[in-house]
Scaffold this motif. Structure first.
Motif, PDB file in Angstrom:
ATOM      1  N   ASP A   1     -10.060  16.770  -6.700  1.00  0.00           N
ATOM      2  CA  ASP A   1      -8.708  16.334  -6.470  1.00  0.00           C
ATOM      3  C   ASP A   1      -8.306  15.405  -7.364  1.00  0.00           C
ATOM      4  OD1 ASP A   1      -9.622  13.540  -5.858  1.00  0.00           O
ATOM      5  OD2 ASP A   1      -9.379  13.851  -3.717  1.00  0.00           O
ATOM      6  N   PRO A   2      -6.908  15.017  -7.264  1.00  0.00           N
ATOM      7  CA  PRO A   2      -6.170  13.920  -8.417  1.00  0.00           C
ATOM      8  C   PRO A   2      -7.012  12.661  -8.545  1.00  0.00           C
ATOM      9  CG  PRO A   2      -4.639  14.916  -7.084  1.00  0.00           C
ATOM     10  CD  PRO A   2      -5.945  15.196  -6.409  1.00  0.00           C
ATOM     11  N   PHE A   3      -8.100  12.245  -7.755  1.00  0.00           N
ATOM     12  CA  PHE A   3      -8.655  11.126  -7.719  1.00  0.00           C
ATOM     13  C   PHE A   3     -10.077  11.281  -8.316  1.00  0.00           C
ATOM     14  CE2 PHE A   3      -5.459  10.486  -4.340  1.00  0.00           C
ATOM     15  CZ  PHE A   3      -4.831   9.124  -4.823  1.00  0.00           C
ATOM     16  N   GLY A   4     -10.415  12.576  -8.671  1.00  0.00           N
ATOM     17  CA  GLY A   4     -11.689  12.940  -9.020  1.00  0.00           C
ATOM     18  C   GLY A   4     -12.669  13.003  -8.078  1.00  0.00           C
ATOM     19  N   LYS A   5     -12.376  13.179  -6.860  1.00  0.00           N
ATOM     20  CA  LYS A   5     -13.168  13.381  -5.569  1.00  0.00           C
ATOM     21  C   LYS A   5     -13.629  14.999  -5.851  1.00  0.00           C
ATOM     22  CE  LYS A   5     -13.938  12.793  -0.629  1.00  0.00           C
ATOM     23  NZ  LYS A   5     -13.549  12.408   0.210  1.00  0.00           N
TER      24      LYS A   5
END
Length: 486
Positions: free
Chosen positions: A38-42
């Motif tokens: 995802d955009p947060f790197g998760k």
């Protein structure tokens, strides 16, 4: 499907049976797939169970579209394969077959049966035909307007079940018996499509609206009121209703421009029905009571706690207590349609619970995270439209909306346009019967095959995406909807 002559081997059927099995095999037994990020790197891992859910999803979709076996039996395969390949326990996979949404569809079909048995359907059909006259185009328009309007005040499943027997009575006067015709296809497929179009206008048409507004409030801490939703959705719902009327007059132009003598025939048949009977009055009052109670749930907190399925099932129980229906009527309920939706619920929950649906959503939306804001909004709408054709529209919203609302601020996109474009797309699954209950109810008419429904659904879905694009770019900004962040 077209039936083959006796003693001929159906190669086409066998091919698509094995195509479904082949798709399942290559996905299920393939090496692990890359994580979604995802955009947060998760990272989101696609587990063995998630890959299995996608594999069953492909097999079921193939068998449903090409109708290689009865659609209800394909649904049974969905549950059986989850248990056999240890994707979900049997107790969980088959519990979804009795989900409240499935029982809601059952109760809606019972209402349709009551309307037919008591004669209410014929009474309503004849009065409508007296008003709209003999032109087939006006008959279609009348049916579409009534269907769309009713979904503003009651669930689109209940509307479809109520309108369906009325359409059977109308089609009986077309003069072609039970034979499939272009007019028959337009009448029944059109009813299903328009039920979706009308259901987006208020929170009463389907559960998806309330779910989406819940996510919106939780993520962005903003409220969207009942009347605000209707304000933005009303023009889109009715534009689609009238465009679909034009769509069917082009793609499925009725063989007859007029049904000569129809108005006089309708008057004669209506007079033969005589005075309204006690059972018609009782049935009408019970259904009216259910509609009012379900509608009031949006305004009375005490009623909101009562599930709508419980409310509509009360009508089924009353029909049998008051002897309006009997055991023979129960046996004639179209269980093939109910099983179809039971399987759709099971695969939908399977994709959700195994994480496969979220993995798909994140991979899809990440492809557009650096795009122009309009492309991003349309990509979300397209994803929701495709997902809602395979799984519950509530699940499609639950999967995609939270991810989209998180990505949106990075592209300077306002949450409102994400919310409303997703809701429009989720309301109109035009490709597969499992996308919405009205699709499956219409299929019971035997006027079209699952393959025909899919083929007509392609241009209809393109039309839907064009309307969403126009709404996003022009209509909603003029109406005052925030489109980009200031």
């Amino acid at each position: 499907m077209v039936k083959n002559p006796p003693n001929t081997f159906d190669w086409k059927r066998v091919f698509f049976i094995f195509l479904g099995i082949f798709l399942f095999t290559i996905v299920y037994f393939s090496p692990p797939w890359p994580d979604a990020v995802d955009p947060f790197g998760k990272h989101f891992v696609l587990t063995r169970e998630g890959k299995g859910a996608l594999a069953i999803f492909l097999l079921a979709g193939t068998w449903w579209v090409f109708e290689v076996i009865p659609i209800g039996v394909t649904s049974l395969a969905i549950g059986a394969m989850q248990a056999m390949f240890l994707i979900r326990p049997a107790k969980v996979a088959f519990k979804d077959f009795m989900d409240p949404s499935v029982l809601f569809i059952f109760a809606s079909l019972v209402i349709g049966t009551v309307f037919t048995k008591t004669g209410l359907t014929k009474r309503l059909a004849y009065k409508m035909l007296i008003i709209v006259g003999e032109r087939t185009s006006m008959i279609l328009l009348g049916v579409f307007i009534v269907t769309s309007a009713l979904t503003h005040i009651m669930a689109h499943t209940a509307v479809a079940a109520t309108i369906y027997p009325l359409l059977l009575s109308i089609y009986a006067l077309y003069g072609e018996g039970d034979k499939p015709t272009k007019f028959g296809k337009a009448l029944f497929i059109g009813m299903a499509y328009v039920a979706g179009a009308g259901s987006i206008v208020t929170l009463l048409g389907a559960a998806r609206g309330a779910v989406a507004l819940g996510f919106f409030k939780e993520i962005l801490n903003k409220d969207v009121t009942f009347f605000e939703l209707t304000y933005y959705m009303f023009p889109i719902g009715w534009i689609m209703t009238f465009l679909l009327w034009g769509f069917f007059l082009i793609f499925l132009k009725p063989e007859k421009k007029r049904i000569i003598g129809l108005r006089e025939k309708a008057k004669e048949l209506n007079s033969q029905l005589g005075k309204i009977t006690k059972n018609e009055i009782i049935a009408g009052l019970i259904v009216l009571g259910v509609i009012i109670t379900m509608s009031l749930r949006s305004f009375i907190p005490e009623l909101k706690a009562i599930d709508k399925t419980a409310i509509i099932l009360v009508s089924t129980i009353l029909f049998y207590i008051l002897k309006i229906l009997n055991i023979k009527d129960l046996e004639e309920i179209p269980w093939n349609i109910i099983l179809l939706f039971a399987g759709a619920m099971s695969i939908g929950f399977c994709l959700w619970e195994t994480g496969a649906a979220k993995w798909l959503a994140i991979n899809w939306l990440n492809m557009f995270k650096d795009s122009n804001w309009f492309i991003f909004v349309m990509a979300i709408a397209f994803f929701v439209m495709m997902m809602t054709n395979f799984i519950m529209n509530v699940a499609a919203i639950a999967i995609s909306l939270p991810v989209a609302l998180v990505i949106a601020p990075y592209l300077n996109v306002a949450g409102e346009v994400i919310l409303f474009s997703s809701l429009v797309a989720a309301g109109m699954p035009f490709l597969f019967l499992v996308g919405a209950a009205p699709n499956a109810i219409a299929y019971d008419s035997k006027q079209f095959t699952t393959g025909e429904f899919f083929l007509y659904g392609i241009p209809a879905s393109i039309l839907l995406m064009i309307v969403i694009g126009i709404a996003v770019a022009f209509i909603w900004p003029i109406m005052g909807m925030p489109i980009t962040l200031k």
